[in-house]
Enzyme design. Structure first.
Site, PDB file in Angstrom:
ATOM      1  N   LYS A   1       0.859  -1.221  -0.051  1.00 59.43           N
ATOM      2  CA  LYS A   1      -0.018   0.059  -0.138  1.00 59.43           C
ATOM      3  C   LYS A   1       0.752   1.229   0.110  1.00 59.43           C
ATOM      4  O   LYS A   1       1.517   1.696   1.124  1.00 59.43           O
ATOM      5  CB  LYS A   1      -0.999  -0.085   1.179  1.00 59.43           C
ATOM      6  CG  LYS A   1      -1.817   1.011   1.093  1.00 59.43           C
ATOM      7  CD  LYS A   1      -2.034   1.626   2.764  1.00 59.43           C
ATOM      8  CE  LYS A   1      -2.673   2.926   2.489  1.00 59.43           C
ATOM      9  NZ  LYS A   1      -2.077   4.051   1.895  1.00 59.43           N
TER      10      LYS A   1
ATOM     11  N   GLU B   1      -1.213   7.600   0.246  1.00 52.65           N
ATOM     12  CA  GLU B   1      -2.192   8.142  -0.706  1.00 52.65           C
ATOM     13  C   GLU B   1      -1.721   9.601  -1.511  1.00 52.65           C
ATOM     14  O   GLU B   1      -2.155   9.598  -2.780  1.00 52.65           O
ATOM     15  CB  GLU B   1      -3.448   8.525  -0.075  1.00 52.65           C
ATOM     16  CG  GLU B   1      -4.506   8.333  -0.899  1.00 52.65           C
ATOM     17  CD  GLU B   1      -5.924   8.609  -0.332  1.00 52.65           C
ATOM     18  OE1 GLU B   1      -5.981   8.953   0.690  1.00 52.65           O
ATOM     19  OE2 GLU B   1      -6.927   7.984  -0.961  1.00 52.65           O
TER      20      GLU B   1
ATOM     21  N   GLY C   1       6.165   4.666   8.866  1.00 48.87           N
ATOM     22  CA  GLY C   1       5.307   5.774   9.025  1.00 48.87           C
ATOM     23  C   GLY C   1       5.326   6.595  10.478  1.00 48.87           C
ATOM     24  O   GLY C   1       6.387   6.523  11.066  1.00 48.87           O
TER      25      GLY C   1
ATOM     26  N   GLY D   1       1.730   3.461  13.599  1.00 49.26           N
ATOM     27  CA  GLY D   1       2.555   2.421  14.067  1.00 49.26           C
ATOM     28  C   GLY D   1       1.872   1.833  15.365  1.00 49.26           C
ATOM     29  O   GLY D   1       1.990   0.531  15.293  1.00 49.26           O
TER      30      GLY D   1
ATOM     31  N   GLU E   1       9.093   1.014  11.351  1.00 48.33           N
ATOM     32  CA  GLU E   1      10.039   2.274  11.038  1.00 48.33           C
ATOM     33  C   GLU E   1       9.242   3.595  11.166  1.00 48.33           C
ATOM     34  O   GLU E   1       8.409   3.867  10.341  1.00 48.33           O
ATOM     35  CB  GLU E   1      10.684   2.075   9.575  1.00 48.33           C
ATOM     36  CG  GLU E   1      11.359   0.916   9.392  1.00 48.33           C
ATOM     37  CD  GLU E   1      12.797   0.840   9.929  1.00 48.33           C
ATOM     38  OE1 GLU E   1      13.207   1.784  10.438  1.00 48.33           O
ATOM     39  OE2 GLU E   1      13.332  -0.331   9.981  1.00 48.33           O
TER      40      GLU E   1
ATOM     41  N   CYS F   1      12.812  11.169   8.044  1.00 48.29           N
ATOM     42  CA  CYS F   1      12.535  10.455   9.370  1.00 48.29           C
ATOM     43  C   CYS F   1      14.041  10.871  10.290  1.00 48.29           C
ATOM     44  O   CYS F   1      13.801  10.991  11.550  1.00 48.29           O
ATOM     45  CB  CYS F   1      12.219   9.160   9.291  1.00 48.29           C
ATOM     46  SG  CYS F   1      13.334   8.119   8.398  1.00 48.29           S
TER      47      CYS F   1
ATOM     48  N   GLU G   1       7.935  15.354  16.652  1.00 47.90           N
ATOM     49  CA  GLU G   1       8.535  15.479  15.187  1.00 47.90           C
ATOM     50  C   GLU G   1       7.860  16.626  14.499  1.00 47.90           C
ATOM     51  O   GLU G   1       6.384  16.337  14.107  1.00 47.90           O
ATOM     52  CB  GLU G   1       8.464  14.079  14.659  1.00 47.90           C
ATOM     53  CG  GLU G   1       8.835  13.936  13.365  1.00 47.90           C
ATOM     54  CD  GLU G   1       8.729  12.664  12.590  1.00 47.90           C
ATOM     55  OE1 GLU G   1       7.711  11.979  12.933  1.00 47.90           O
ATOM     56  OE2 GLU G   1       9.744  12.111  12.174  1.00 47.90           O
TER      57      GLU G   1
END
Ligand code: NAD
Length: 495
Positions: A179, A182, A232, A237, A254, A288, A389
């Protein structure tokens, strides 16, 4: 909103067929809001169909009869086709994500290297034999694929994050339900054009476009999926970990980061400033492992900040396809607004804004989503901009006086993805980096990543490791086989 001349009409790929959906969503270039593609929004039922296809292909199809050499050849063939189309992929990635063309080009090169690496490593001898306390038993271990692997990826490195999963998953012999994010589906579709040309058995590779809450959730919950490999945000997560508990599927996560970049007074100042900029403004901070918290020793703090701010203000922000541009666009309007929200919080909580802090709209940039490189000083460890973040071009610069304080501030975070140390005292640099609780670290360097070496985080930055032999192992089960060499009754029970 304008529409690019050659809009791509993307389709999902299920059981060897291109599939459409009732609903579609427009994909825009964040540098100018042109519509570059439309992507289908698949349903839960269509996702279940993809999972079933992958299940059948794994359990019953010819895929399980492939040899490691067959799969190695497939990965090399993908790499070759990707290499032939490098420019096309890099251009589309720039248009879809907003990053610089040079960054996108490096991503495609890394993706090619990743396919070739797993094409090679899958041919290495593996497994083990054991010296058990019975000479009549030969004990050994073999590695097998986990089964159906769900692969869920973010938008910041759309192609590369996908390949970090697809290459080891296929090398190990799994079937996949993948996936893409989007907002950035274009290179995923192009990659599947390549996979389609290679005529893999039906159901081995499946790609489902759509919303995370539907497609991602269905994959994570399904009892027919044996593992989920997710990259993500930490919040999503956490949800995936819960959803995966139903059938105790294997997970690899991750997640996010808030990584420290520590600069000691004995560092080469020019080098430390240069990497400090590279650490956060590469990819407009949507990386990240970004070094989003710079920690500088007090005796050089003022000079570091002065030089850093001067150079940050000179960074030319613009469309990724413009060769003059140093930093590209923010991926979407929603992400831009989230970053601007953090900047307002930083100001409201009392940090000093040294440069940037606003959306750029001049010289035609008003059509896209651009934020000026933003530097905050006078921050305290409890401020939102130091703790959360931001995932944008926003950096905080903190002051420390001793080595112990640097380590304490560096580790004062829920995350543990990456970190850097700048110092010309080799022993000190090693002493400090060993105390930083993070999975990816650099000394007198920041950001370079190699497919050969493991990638992943401590603490709330994730579980497991991508890349290197570690990722292959994540996509494998370990089986113990004991072979009796003297074939005779065990004699435990009476005859
Ligand atoms: P995100 O968590 O919002 O989305 C990631 C993917 O998960 C997307 O495909 C999304 O559609 C899907 N998703 C959303 N909701 C879901 C759900 N309920 N169930 C299953 N899947 C769902 O992240 P993002 O905004 O796309 O990416 C940015 C984040 O990714 C940042 O936090 C960044 O640090 C992280 N990231 C981490 C690494 C790493 O290697 N550690 C690499 C790149 C990005």
């Amino acid at each position: 909103m304008t529409i690019a001349t050659d809009v791509l009409y993307l389709k999902s790929y299920i059981n060897g067929e291109w599939v459409e959906a009732e609903n579609t969503v427009e994909v825009i270039n964040p540098a100018n809001q042109e519509v570059i593609a439309t992507a289908p929004r698949m349903s839960k039922e269509q996702t279940e169909e993809a999972i079933r296809a992958a299940r059948v292909a794994f359990d019953e199809g010819e895929w399980k009869n492939t040899t490691a050499k067959d799969r190695s050849n497939i990965l090399n063939a993908i790499a070759n086709k990707l290499e032939e189309r490098l420019e096309e992929f890099a251009t589309l990635e720039t248009q879809d994500n907003g990053k610089l063309y040079a960054e996108a080009e490096a991503d495609v090169q890394d993706a090619i290297a990743c396919f070739r690496y797993y094409a090679g490593i899958i041919l290495h001898p593996d497994g083990e034999t054991y010296h058990v306390p019975d000479n009549n038993v030969q004990a050994m271990v073999v590695k097998e694929p986990v089964g159906v692997a769900g692969l869920i990826v973010p938008w910041n490195f759309p192609l590369l994050m996908s390949v970090w999963k697809i290459a080891p998953a296929l090398a190990a012999g799994n079937t996949i339900v993948y996936k893409p994010a989007e907002v950035t589906p274009v290179t995923a579709f192009k990659l599947f054009e390549i996979l389609h040309e290679l005529n893999l058995p039906k159901g081995v590779v499946n790609m489902v476009f759509g919303q995370g809450s539907i497609i991602g959730q269905t994959i994570s919950e399904s009892n027919d999926v044996d593992m989920v490999s997710f990259t993500g945000s930490t919040d999503v997560g956490r949800g995936i970990m819960r959803a995966a508990a139903g059938n105790l599927k294997k997970i690899s996560l991750e997640l996010g980061g808030k990584s420290p970049n520590i600069v000691f007074a004995d560092a080469d100042l020019e080098v430390a400033v240069d990497y400090g900029l590279f650490g956060i403004f590469l990819g407009a901070g949507q990386v990240c492992s970004s070094g989003s918290r710079i920690l500088v020793q007090d005796t050089i703090y003022d000079e570091y900040v002065k030089r850093y701010v001067e150079r940050a203000a000179k960074i030319k922000v613009g469309p990724g396809l413009d060769p003059e541009t140093n930093m590209g666009a923010i991926v979407s309007e929603a992400q831009m607004n989230s970053i601007l929200g953090y900047i307002e919080k930083g100001k409201a909580e009392g940090a000093t804004l040294k440069t940037g802090g606003y959306r750029l709209t001049e010289n035609g940039l008003d059509k896209g989503f651009f934020i000026a490189p933003t530097v905050f000083t006078d921050v305290t460890p409890d401020m939102t901009i130091v703790r959360e973040e931001i995932f944008g071009p926003v950096v905080t610069i903190q002051k420390f006086s001793t080595e112990e304080e640097a380590v304490r501030l560096a580790n004062d975070t829920d995350f543990g993805l990456a970190g850097g140390v700048f110092s010309n005292d080799g022993a000190k640099a090693l002493r400090v980096i060993k105390q930083v609780r993070a999975g990816i670290t650099w000394v007198n360097d920041y950001h370079p990543t190699y497919v050969e070496a493991p990638w992943g985080g401590y603490k709330q930055s994730g579980i497991g490791r991508s890349l290197g032999k570690y990722s292959l192992e994540e996509f494998q089960e370990v089986k113990q086989i004991n072979i009796r060499l003297n074939v005779e009754p065990v004699g435990w029970f009476p005859q």
